[in-house]
Write a protein that holds these residues in place. Structure first.
Motif, PDB file in Angstrom:
ATOM      1  N   UNK A 188       0.843  -1.198   0.000  1.00 22.38           N
ATOM      2  CA  UNK A 188       0.000   0.000   0.000  1.00 22.38           C
ATOM      3  C   UNK A 188       0.879   1.250   0.000  1.00 22.38           C
ATOM      4  N   UNK A 189       1.852   1.283   0.903  1.00 20.24           N
ATOM      5  CA  UNK A 189       2.751   2.433   1.005  1.00 20.24           C
ATOM      6  C   UNK A 189       3.601   2.553  -0.266  1.00 20.24           C
ATOM      7  N   UNK A 190       4.138   1.440  -0.735  1.00 23.43           N
ATOM      8  CA  UNK A 190       4.983   1.453  -1.925  1.00 23.43           C
ATOM      9  C   UNK A 190       4.251   1.942  -3.156  1.00 23.43           C
ATOM     10  N   UNK A 191       3.005   1.503  -3.327  1.00 21.90           N
ATOM     11  CA  UNK A 191       2.216   1.952  -4.477  1.00 21.90           C
ATOM     12  C   UNK A 191       2.004   3.461  -4.430  1.00 21.90           C
ATOM     13  N   UNK A 192       1.703   3.969  -3.258  1.00 25.62           N
ATOM     14  CA  UNK A 192       1.487   5.412  -3.105  1.00 25.62           C
ATOM     15  C   UNK A 192       2.766   6.174  -3.439  1.00 25.62           C
ATOM     16  N   UNK A 193       3.907   5.674  -2.942  1.00 24.00           N
ATOM     17  CA  UNK A 193       5.171   6.366  -3.204  1.00 24.00           C
ATOM     18  C   UNK A 193       5.585   6.294  -4.668  1.00 24.00           C
ATOM     19  N   UNK A 194       5.345   5.180  -5.322  1.00 21.23           N
ATOM     20  CA  UNK A 194       5.700   5.089  -6.746  1.00 21.23           C
ATOM     21  C   UNK A 194       4.964   6.175  -7.523  1.00 21.23           C
ATOM     22  N   UNK A 195       3.678   6.329  -7.257  1.00 20.35           N
ATOM     23  CA  UNK A 195       2.890   7.341  -7.972  1.00 20.35           C
ATOM     24  C   UNK A 195       3.368   8.759  -7.662  1.00 20.35           C
ATOM     25  N   UNK A 196       3.685   9.018  -6.403  1.00 23.82           N
ATOM     26  CA  UNK A 196       4.189  10.337  -6.009  1.00 23.82           C
ATOM     27  C   UNK A 196       5.540  10.604  -6.665  1.00 23.82           C
ATOM     28  N   UNK A 197       6.439   9.615  -6.615  1.00 24.95           N
ATOM     29  CA  UNK A 197       7.772   9.801  -7.191  1.00 24.95           C
ATOM     30  C   UNK A 197       7.716  10.044  -8.692  1.00 24.95           C
ATOM     31  N   UNK A 198       6.837   9.345  -9.383  1.00 30.07           N
ATOM     32  CA  UNK A 198       6.703   9.565 -10.835  1.00 30.07           C
ATOM     33  C   UNK A 198       6.436  11.037 -11.127  1.00 30.07           C
ATOM     34  N   UNK A 199       5.513  11.628 -10.391  1.00 27.00           N
ATOM     35  CA  UNK A 199       5.142  13.030 -10.598  1.00 27.00           C
ATOM     36  C   UNK A 199       6.256  13.975 -10.171  1.00 27.00           C
ATOM     37  N   UNK A 200       6.781  13.768  -8.968  1.00 30.07           N
ATOM     38  CA  UNK A 200       7.805  14.658  -8.422  1.00 30.07           C
ATOM     39  C   UNK A 200       9.068  14.649  -9.282  1.00 30.07           C
ATOM     40  N   UNK A 201       9.499  13.484  -9.725  1.00 28.19           N
ATOM     41  CA  UNK A 201      10.724  13.405 -10.529  1.00 28.19           C
ATOM     42  C   UNK A 201      10.538  14.074 -11.885  1.00 28.19           C
ATOM     43  N   UNK A 202       9.372  13.914 -12.463  1.00 31.58           N
ATOM     44  CA  UNK A 202       9.101  14.585 -13.738  1.00 31.58           C
ATOM     45  C   UNK A 202       9.133  16.101 -13.564  1.00 31.58           C
ATOM     46  N   UNK A 203       8.512  16.583 -12.499  1.00 30.80           N
ATOM     47  CA  UNK A 203       8.512  18.021 -12.224  1.00 30.80           C
ATOM     48  C   UNK A 203       9.925  18.529 -11.958  1.00 30.80           C
ATOM     49  N   UNK A 204      10.721  17.769 -11.221  1.00 30.48           N
ATOM     50  CA  UNK A 204      12.096  18.181 -10.907  1.00 30.48           C
ATOM     51  C   UNK A 204      12.940  18.283 -12.171  1.00 30.48           C
TER      52      UNK A 204
END
Length: 193
Positions: free
Chosen positions: A53-69
């Motif tokens: 559950x935690x990993x799935x949430x973080x994968x989605x967050x990281x995808x967005x954050x890394x693209x923005x960065x």
């Protein structure tokens, strides 16, 4: 792009966590996988499902954050630090637990899950997290901020990735304690017909 030693180490740690989880549940029956030492403690299945559950949430967050960065040009090379607060957070996350935290409702696993769903999902998420670490190469791990799911906080990318690995070690340690419990149900012997 070159990788920092920190990112390379984190990728190795995720590979080790995959192997550890596979070994930990190898040969278990569903009843063993879902066995709880008592009603207040999680089963091995619940430990891994929580990580999913935690990993799935973080994968989605990281995808967005890394693209923005990348779009914003947050690039840098070198060693990065997690800071004093980050060191404290990691020290309180690593196993064996020094402090216990109640999982938020959104991260609370459901009881009675099959190995055939939980373990493959965990292994797949490790691959996805490894890909996100690969995408983080060349980014400023101290400047890129990542929201913490369920909390009104943002941490730097390095602390976030370090915390994910520490959190997984914590709950795999917890699952191992379940399997090593003296009351853990034994494997059934093959019945003679």
């Amino acid at each position: 792009m070159t990788t920092t030693p920190q990112l390379a180490r984190l990728q190795s740690e995720l590979a080790a966590l995959k192997a550890d989880a596979s070994k930990l549940v190898s040969g278990l029956r569903e009843s063993q996988f879902n066995w709880r030492p008592d009603q207040q403690k999680w089963s091995m299945a619940e430990c891994l499902l929580h990580l999913n559950i935690v990993g799935d949430r973080y994968v989605r967050i990281l995808e967005t954050v890394l693209e923005q960065a990348k779009t914003r040009g947050f690039v840098a090379h070198g060693d990065f630090a997690v800071g004093f607060l980050g060191k404290w957070i990691l020290a309180n996350t690593e196993p064996p637990p020094k402090r216990r935290f109640k999982a938020a409702r959104a991260f609370t696993p459901s009881y009675g899950q099959p190995i055939t769903a939980v373990l493959p999902t965990f292994l797949h998420l490790q691959d996805q997290l490894t890909l996100e670490i690969e995408r983080a190469k060349g980014l400023d791990l101290g400047r890129v901020k990542v929201p913490a799911p369920g909390l009104p906080l943002r941490f730097n990318l390095l602390l976030t990735l370090e915390w994910i690995a520490a959190h997984e070690r914590r709950h795999l340690w917890q699952a191992r304690q379940v399997r090593e419990n003296p009351a853990f149900p034994p494997a059934q012997r093959d019945q003679i017909a």
